[in-house]
Scaffold this motif. Structure first.
Motif: not given
Length: 174
Positions: A136-138, A143-147, A169-170
């Motif tokens: 579920k977390l995945s 969509k949060e590439k930084w996470i 920033a990215r």
């Protein structure tokens, strides 16, 4: 390493950035909305009301996910022992080394490792109790590439992973 523990470490590592990224999303939404009044000519095709609205909706959904993650983290931390929360925060939020945590809390290095392991397990169990499995977390944060990048670094056992300002920033622009 179990995925739930990896998610625990990831969530605690990115926790301090959640407000900053949410604020940046707000600024992007505001700029997008204000800029939508200047749509004409060649830019109309790429900046019409529908595409701008979709961008704002997507960004709003990202913000909701980040806020939910922040609230979830705070709720779980409230359920843990205060001394364990302190060590978790020092390690993952503040990025302190194990030796520094031991010295600051006047405990042995072995106690730091033991408390962190136990606290991570409890945090991971609370994630499960709340219905937040690794899957579920995945899905929620895909969509949060930084996470996801933080998750992958931790999964590869990169203990000294940290997030730079340029990386944030990215992340906001993704």
């Amino acid at each position: 390493m179990k995925e739930e523990i990896i998610w625990t470490k990831t969530i605690l590592t990115v926790y301090r950035y959640l407000d900053r990224v949410s604020g940046a999303i707000d600024r992007i939404v505001l700029r997008s909305g204000l800029a939508s009044g200047n749509v004409y000519g060649q830019n109309y095709l790429y900046n019409n009301v529908l595409s701008i609205s979709q961008k704002i909706i997507d960004l709003s959904e990202r913000k909701v996910s980040l806020i939910n993650l922040k609230v979830l983290t705070e709720e779980i931390l409230k359920k843990l022992k205060a001394e364990d929360v302190k060590i978790l925060i020092e390690r993952y939020v503040d990025g302190r080394k194990y030796k520094d945590i031991a010295e600051r809390n006047n405990i042995s290095l072995r106690t730091v490792y033991r408390r962190l392991d136990a606290s991570e397990e409890v945090f991971a169990r609370f994630l499960g109790v709340r219905g937040y499995s690794a899957e579920k977390l995945s899905a929620m944060l895909s969509k949060e590439k930084w996470i996801m990048s933080a998750f992958n670094h931790i999964k590869e056992k990169s203990e000294d992973f940290s997030i730079s300002a340029s990386f944030l920033a990215r992340a906001v622009s993704m």
